[in-house]
Design a protein around this motif. Structure first.
Motif, short mmCIF file in Angstrom:
data_model
loop_
_atom_site.label_atom_id
_atom_site.label_comp_id
_atom_site.label_asym_id
_atom_site.label_seq_id
_atom_site.Cartn_x
_atom_site.Cartn_y
_atom_site.Cartn_z
N ARG A 1 26.15 21.30 54.54
CA ARG A 1 26.02 20.71 53.20
C ARG A 1 25.52 19.27 53.29
NH1 ARG A 1 25.89 22.27 47.85
NH2 ARG A 1 27.74 23.58 48.03
N ALA A 2 26.05 18.50 54.23
CA ALA A 2 25.67 17.08 54.34
C ALA A 2 24.29 16.89 54.97
CB ALA A 2 26.72 16.33 55.17
N ASP A 3 23.99 17.64 56.04
CA ASP A 3 22.76 17.41 56.80
C ASP A 3 21.56 18.15 56.22
OD1 ASP A 3 24.46 16.00 58.39
OD2 ASP A 3 24.19 17.23 60.19
N VAL A 4 21.80 19.35 55.68
CA VAL A 4 20.69 20.19 55.21
C VAL A 4 20.69 20.31 53.69
CG1 VAL A 4 19.45 22.35 55.60
CG2 VAL A 4 20.96 21.48 57.38
N GLY A 5 21.83 20.03 53.07
CA GLY A 5 21.89 20.06 51.61
C GLY A 5 22.02 21.44 51.01
N LEU A 6 22.57 22.41 51.78
CA LEU A 6 22.65 23.78 51.30
C LEU A 6 24.08 24.31 51.38
CD1 LEU A 6 19.48 25.32 53.00
CD2 LEU A 6 19.72 24.63 50.60
N PRO A 7 24.45 25.18 50.44
CA PRO A 7 25.76 25.84 50.52
C PRO A 7 25.71 27.01 51.48
CG PRO A 7 24.60 26.58 48.56
CD PRO A 7 23.71 25.55 49.21
N ILE A 8 26.80 27.24 52.19
CA ILE A 8 26.87 28.36 53.13
C ILE A 8 28.26 28.94 53.11
CG2 ILE A 8 27.49 26.91 55.12
CD1 ILE A 8 25.57 28.75 56.78
N THR A 9 28.34 30.25 53.23
CA THR A 9 29.63 30.94 53.30
C THR A 9 29.86 31.40 54.73
OG1 THR A 9 29.50 31.67 51.00
CG2 THR A 9 30.97 32.90 52.45
N VAL A 10 31.10 31.26 55.19
CA VAL A 10 31.43 31.65 56.56
C VAL A 10 32.61 32.62 56.54
CG1 VAL A 10 32.12 30.88 58.86
CG2 VAL A 10 30.61 29.45 57.46
N GLY A 11 32.43 33.75 57.21
CA GLY A 11 33.53 34.67 57.45
C GLY A 11 34.02 34.51 58.88
N VAL A 12 35.34 34.53 59.07
CA VAL A 12 35.95 34.36 60.39
C VAL A 12 36.80 35.60 60.66
CG1 VAL A 12 37.37 32.88 61.84
CG2 VAL A 12 36.08 31.88 59.93
N ALA A 13 36.55 36.26 61.79
CA ALA A 13 37.26 37.51 62.07
C ALA A 13 37.24 37.82 63.55
CB ALA A 13 36.60 38.66 61.28
N ALA B 1 33.69 39.68 55.69
CA ALA B 1 34.44 38.53 55.16
C ALA B 1 33.52 37.53 54.48
CB ALA B 1 35.23 37.86 56.28
N SER B 2 32.35 37.28 55.05
CA SER B 2 31.43 36.33 54.42
C SER B 2 30.90 36.88 53.10
CB SER B 2 30.28 35.97 55.36
OG SER B 2 29.41 37.07 55.55
N ALA B 3 30.68 38.20 53.04
CA ALA B 3 30.22 38.80 51.79
C ALA B 3 31.28 38.69 50.70
CB ALA B 3 29.84 40.26 52.02
N VAL B 4 32.54 38.95 51.07
CA VAL B 4 33.64 38.85 50.10
C VAL B 4 33.87 37.40 49.71
CG1 VAL B 4 36.11 39.25 49.76
CG2 VAL B 4 34.72 40.97 50.93
N GLY B 5 33.65 36.47 50.64
CA GLY B 5 33.92 35.06 50.38
C GLY B 5 32.86 34.33 49.59
N LYS B 6 31.73 34.96 49.30
CA LYS B 6 30.66 34.28 48.58
C LYS B 6 31.03 34.05 47.12
CE LYS B 6 26.55 35.41 51.22
NZ LYS B 6 26.06 34.03 51.27
N PRO B 7 30.42 32.99 46.53
CA PRO B 7 29.51 32.01 47.12
C PRO B 7 30.26 30.77 47.63
CG PRO B 7 29.50 31.76 44.74
CD PRO B 7 30.44 32.90 45.05
N ASP B 8 29.64 30.12 48.60
CA ASP B 8 30.09 28.82 49.09
C ASP B 8 31.55 28.84 49.47
OD1 ASP B 8 29.76 26.20 49.84
OD2 ASP B 8 29.95 25.38 47.82
N GLY B 9 31.94 29.85 50.27
CA GLY B 9 33.35 29.99 50.61
C GLY B 9 33.60 30.08 52.10
N GLU C 1 42.18 37.23 68.74
CA GLU C 1 42.06 36.09 67.84
C GLU C 1 40.81 36.25 67.00
OE1 GLU C 1 42.07 31.22 68.21
OE2 GLU C 1 40.92 32.39 69.66
N ALA C 2 40.88 35.77 65.76
CA ALA C 2 39.69 35.76 64.89
C ALA C 2 38.81 34.59 65.31
CB ALA C 2 40.11 35.63 63.42
N SER C 3 37.82 34.86 66.16
CA SER C 3 37.02 33.77 66.72
C SER C 3 35.51 34.02 66.63
CB SER C 3 37.41 33.54 68.18
OG SER C 3 37.26 34.73 68.94
N ILE C 4 35.11 35.00 65.83
CA ILE C 4 33.68 35.21 65.57
C ILE C 4 33.41 34.78 64.13
CG2 ILE C 4 31.85 36.92 65.29
CD1 ILE C 4 33.01 38.45 67.60
N LEU C 5 32.39 33.95 63.96
CA LEU C 5 31.98 33.50 62.64
C LEU C 5 30.71 34.22 62.22
CD1 LEU C 5 32.22 29.59 63.06
CD2 LEU C 5 34.07 31.26 62.84
N HIS C 6 30.64 34.59 60.95
CA HIS C 6 29.38 35.02 60.35
C HIS C 6 29.04 34.00 59.27
CE1 HIS C 6 26.73 37.27 57.50
NE2 HIS C 6 26.13 37.52 58.65
#
Length: 403
Positions: A135-147, A156-164, A10-15
């Motif tokens: 985004r709500a608590d810290v006010g910053l955009p973040i991209t997450v890759g799941v694999a 995946a996080s690099a390909v998904g940038k920005p804010d993806g 399963e894809a269960s590791i997040l970056h």
């Protein structure tokens, strides 16, 4: 579906990777900067917002080149206290999501959410809520890759940038990976990319097609096997928690103007003071000192020296650092210096190191270090400073990442 040994079903590791971290903090804290190109650092660009990256600005590009590419950019001085505070807030959110968090640097981490489906939902649902909360608590955009693996999650996080948010499902690893350019492979820099290009290889799939034996013939056994394994999405590493840092470091950009030897040494003094205090705060001892210099022609060198016994003494670290700087000074006189960095590596836990004879040595230096640390904690880091640093500006102090 056949699962490779060590591979998850399963894809269960997040970056999770904050987007243009320093620049995003500046845009968060200064509303007038939102939607505008922002550069952090003037002599050398430490970070650029995506509005600036869109016209070719990259870090660590010289500031004058960045401003030539993007004349409308707003240049901000770095505020590392603000960045570290934001990083701590983000990692607090990570820790609320899962106890299995492996920090890579101040702005990125791996999270293992494999055991949370029944209480928190699917990994993709967890990742979506993570992004919303940061985004709500810290006010910053973040991209997450799941694999299914750390390597693929980072890609995946690099390909998904920005804010993806981008998932690579189990079973779809090679379909995702093989069309990508070789520079997406973790650890492939400009030189390796150039060598691959010379061999007619431009995509990850071409590495896989060439095969392990041919890659070893081109790059040597170690590098060839590594590149081939990545091209086949093989990465059995687990998310490691509680891992102690292997090094601490700091660097300062000096800009393009010629600096005197006294200015360069004063910058080194300031870096050593900060790093030695961090070492003592972490209750660690360092055995190796690494000096890094960048010259006006953008070439870099490193100089390393190891101690017989680990230390957390400011004066001991300073003596070693000064020795390394003295050795490199002829090169600085000839080529100029635009950046100076220092790392303390080969770290030991304080209680795990055998004391050296004699045990009844002079502890006055250690007492002084502790007293100065206490004054700076209570009254601010500039409350006590060296006479050589009074009235001097030492460039931009930045963590050397990753450690």
């Amino acid at each position: 579906m056949r699962v490779e040994p060590g591979q998850r079903a399963e894809a269960s590791i997040l970056h999770a990777d904050l987007d243009s971290f320093y620049a995003s903090v500046e845009q968060r804290d200064h509303p007038r900067l939102r939607g505008r190109p922002v550069l952090v650092g003037s002599g050398v660009v430490l970070a650029a917002s995506y509005e600036a990256k869109a016209v070719g600005v990259r870090s660590p590009m010289p500031g004058h080149e960045a401003r030539a590419l993007c004349p409308t950019a707003v240049t901000m001085p770095p505020r590392f206290d603000a960045y570290l505070a934001a990083s701590r807030a983000v990692f607090d959110v990570f820790g609320d999501v899962t106890p299995l968090v492996e920090g890579i640097s101040v702005d990125e981490a791996f999270l293992d959410v494999g055991g949370l489906r029944k209480i928190s939902g699917t990994p993709v649902e967890i990742a979506a809520r993570l992004r919303e909360r940061i985004r709500a608590d810290v006010g910053l955009p973040i991209t997450v890759g799941v694999a299914p693996s750390k390597f693929l999650a980072k890609v995946a996080s690099a390909v998904g940038k920005p804010d993806g948010l981008l998932e690579v499902p189990a079973g779809g690893e090679l379909d995702f990976l093989h069309p990508l350019p070789v520079r997406r492979l973790w650890g492939v820099g400009a030189k390796t990319e150039s060598r691959l290009r010379d061999a007619g290889i431009s995509t990850v799939g071409q590495i896989a097609h060439l095969g392990e034996n041919r890659m070893c013939a081109l790059f040597g056994r170690g590098a060839g096997r590594h590149l081939y394994a990545l091209s086949m999405a093989r990465d059995p590493r687990r998310v490691e928690t509680g891992k102690r840092r292997r090094s601490i470091g700091s660097q300062r950009a000096l800009g393009r103007r010629v600096k005197s030897e006294a200015d360069i040494e004063a910058t080194l003094l300031a870096i050593v003071d900060r790093l030695a205090a961090r070492l003592r705060t972490a209750d660690r001892l360092a055995q190796t000192v690494v000096l890094r210099l960048r010259f006006h022609d953008f070439a870099s060198i490193t100089r390393t020296r190891s101690l017989h016994d680990p230390t957390d003494s400011t004066e001991t670290v300073l003596a070693v650092a000064r020795g390394l700087l003295d050795e490199a000074m002829p090169l600085i006189r000839d080529r100029g210096c635009t950046l100076i960095g220092l790392s303390l590596t080969n770290l030991h836990d304080h209680g795990a190191v055998q004391l050296s004879l004699p045990f009844d040595g002079d502890d006055h230096a250690a007492d002084l270090d502790v007293a100065v640390d206490g004054l700076r904690v209570k009254f601010g880091r500039d409350a006590v400073t060296r006479g050589a640093l009074v009235g001097r500006h030492h460039g931009h102090d930045a963590p050397m990442l990753p450690d």
